[in-house]
Motif scaffolding. Sequence first.
Motif, PDB file in Angstrom:
ATOM      1  N   PRO A  43       7.105   6.926  -9.363  1.00  0.00           N
ATOM      2  CA  PRO A  43       8.021   6.430  -8.333  1.00  0.00           C
ATOM      3  C   PRO A  43       7.267   5.719  -7.215  1.00  0.00           C
ATOM      4  N   MET A  44       7.892   4.693  -6.663  1.00  0.00           N
ATOM      5  CA  MET A  44       7.264   3.891  -5.615  1.00  0.00           C
ATOM      6  C   MET A  44       6.789   4.733  -4.439  1.00  0.00           C
ATOM      7  N   VAL A  45       7.579   5.730  -4.025  1.00  0.00           N
ATOM      8  CA  VAL A  45       7.233   6.498  -2.837  1.00  0.00           C
ATOM      9  C   VAL A  45       5.888   7.207  -2.996  1.00  0.00           C
ATOM     10  N   LEU A  46       5.536   7.602  -4.212  1.00  0.00           N
ATOM     11  CA  LEU A  46       4.248   8.273  -4.408  1.00  0.00           C
ATOM     12  C   LEU A  46       3.080   7.312  -4.216  1.00  0.00           C
ATOM     13  N   HIS A  47       3.257   6.053  -4.599  1.00  0.00           N
ATOM     14  CA  HIS A  47       2.219   5.048  -4.337  1.00  0.00           C
ATOM     15  C   HIS A  47       1.991   4.908  -2.827  1.00  0.00           C
TER      16      HIS A  47
ATOM     17  N   GLU B 133      -2.389  14.211   8.484  1.00  0.00           N
ATOM     18  CA  GLU B 133      -1.152  14.671   7.857  1.00  0.00           C
ATOM     19  C   GLU B 133      -0.338  13.461   7.424  1.00  0.00           C
ATOM     20  N   VAL B 134       0.300  13.558   6.251  1.00  0.00           N
ATOM     21  CA  VAL B 134       1.211  12.519   5.774  1.00  0.00           C
ATOM     22  C   VAL B 134       2.514  13.198   5.362  1.00  0.00           C
ATOM     23  N   TRP B 135       3.617  12.743   5.953  1.00  0.00           N
ATOM     24  CA  TRP B 135       4.931  13.309   5.678  1.00  0.00           C
ATOM     25  C   TRP B 135       5.900  12.220   5.223  1.00  0.00           C
ATOM     26  N   VAL B 136       6.697  12.538   4.228  1.00  0.00           N
ATOM     27  CA  VAL B 136       7.818  11.681   3.862  1.00  0.00           C
ATOM     28  C   VAL B 136       9.057  12.226   4.564  1.00  0.00           C
ATOM     29  N   ALA B 137       9.769  11.356   5.267  1.00  0.00           N
ATOM     30  CA  ALA B 137      10.991  11.738   5.974  1.00  0.00           C
ATOM     31  C   ALA B 137      12.178  11.168   5.222  1.00  0.00           C
ATOM     32  N   THR B 138      13.035  12.038   4.721  1.00  0.00           N
ATOM     33  CA  THR B 138      14.159  11.567   3.911  1.00  0.00           C
ATOM     34  C   THR B 138      15.373  12.458   4.111  1.00  0.00           C
ATOM     35  N   ASP B 139      16.540  11.892   3.782  1.00  0.00           N
ATOM     36  CA  ASP B 139      17.773  12.675   3.794  1.00  0.00           C
ATOM     37  C   ASP B 139      18.299  12.864   2.368  1.00  0.00           C
ATOM     38  N   HIS B 140      17.470  12.544   1.376  1.00  0.00           N
ATOM     39  CA  HIS B 140      17.907  12.556  -0.017  1.00  0.00           C
ATOM     40  C   HIS B 140      17.119  13.599  -0.808  1.00  0.00           C
TER      41      HIS B 140
ATOM     42  N   ALA C  54      13.047  13.989  -2.010  1.00  0.00           N
ATOM     43  CA  ALA C  54      12.265  15.150  -1.588  1.00  0.00           C
ATOM     44  C   ALA C  54      11.675  15.879  -2.788  1.00  0.00           C
ATOM     45  N   ASP C  55      12.460  16.047  -3.841  1.00  0.00           N
ATOM     46  CA  ASP C  55      11.969  16.763  -5.024  1.00  0.00           C
ATOM     47  C   ASP C  55      10.807  16.026  -5.676  1.00  0.00           C
ATOM     48  N   VAL C  56      10.904  14.704  -5.764  1.00  0.00           N
ATOM     49  CA  VAL C  56       9.838  13.909  -6.380  1.00  0.00           C
ATOM     50  C   VAL C  56       8.550  14.011  -5.558  1.00  0.00           C
ATOM     51  N   VAL C  57       8.673  13.931  -4.248  1.00  0.00           N
ATOM     52  CA  VAL C  57       7.487  13.991  -3.386  1.00  0.00           C
ATOM     53  C   VAL C  57       6.827  15.364  -3.482  1.00  0.00           C
ATOM     54  N   ARG C  58       7.636  16.418  -3.434  1.00  0.00           N
ATOM     55  CA  ARG C  58       7.069  17.770  -3.535  1.00  0.00           C
ATOM     56  C   ARG C  58       6.429  17.998  -4.904  1.00  0.00           C
ATOM     57  N   ALA C  59       7.066  17.477  -5.956  1.00  0.00           N
ATOM     58  CA  ALA C  59       6.490  17.622  -7.297  1.00  0.00           C
ATOM     59  C   ALA C  59       5.142  16.917  -7.393  1.00  0.00           C
ATOM     60  N   GLY C  60       4.962  15.866  -6.578  1.00  0.00           N
ATOM     61  CA  GLY C  60       3.682  15.163  -6.541  1.00  0.00           C
ATOM     62  C   GLY C  60       2.647  15.844  -5.670  1.00  0.00           C
ATOM     63  N   GLY C  61       3.024  16.975  -5.057  1.00  0.00           N
ATOM     64  CA  GLY C  61       2.082  17.745  -4.243  1.00  0.00           C
ATOM     65  C   GLY C  61       1.993  17.302  -2.792  1.00  0.00           C
ATOM     66  N   HIS C  62       3.013  16.593  -2.310  1.00  0.00           N
ATOM     67  CA  HIS C  62       2.969  16.045  -0.961  1.00  0.00           C
ATOM     68  C   HIS C  62       4.033  16.685  -0.060  1.00  0.00           C
TER      69      HIS C  62
END
Length: 251
Positions: free
Chosen positions: A28-32, A44-51, A55-63
């Motif tokens: 997924p693009m967000v992981l790049h 620190e790097v955080w993804v801010a989302t309402d979806h 969120a699941d994809v980012v956490r699965a990537g370890g972020h």
Amino acid sequence: MNFKVVIPARFASTRLPGKPLLDIGGRPMVLHVVERALESGADEVWVATDHQGIADVVRAGGHQVCMTSPDHPSGTDRIAEVASQRGWGDDEIVVNVQGDEPLIEPSLIREVAQHLYDHPEAAISTASHAIHDCADLFNPNIVKVVTDCDGHALYFSRAPIPWARDAFAVAPENFPAGLPAYRHIGIYAYRTSFLKIYKQLQPAAIEQFEALEQLRALWHGFRIGVAVVEQAPVAGVDTEEDLQRVRRLLN
């Protein structure tokens, strides 16, 4: 210098729905984007989302993910909520990296953060690069910035600024030698103290007519430092054509 990166990532996009989850090179693009941000040296790097799917994809990537309100009118508001949730102090530097820029240079992220660190009188920092032709100068989709002697923004505009009065009166198609014209690059670093009061700032008429959010800060008297870089960054993904271009580049 310590700094943090927040990546606002919305699922709803008019031209490319679900943009952060679109596949690029098998991921997924967000992981790049997250990986580019981590290479900048951010602590620190955080993804801010309402979806939840993002969120699941980012956490699965370890972020790391911050779930934020779906009602934010801008990415800046979403970043302000993350700063509040995390309890970051007033002097923290937070860089806004857009979730649709999978090819952003880590050095650009760090340079914008460093510029804000080096200019304690500024509340925000951003970046620019020199314009060398009239096509870019006259293009209203390219935002221009004029700075003062200390590198603080005086104004941002879609109009051609500064205007070379005498040169353009003679030959408006020729770019005058030495004209200090700069294209704004849409990346920002903020002090958390500014993020805390951002929502209280009333929109300015110049912001609304130019359709440039950063003019609100200038109108209210906040300084914006502008780092000058050598070349334009690779464009982000706004359309299907952009997506195909980025896929080709990464392949």
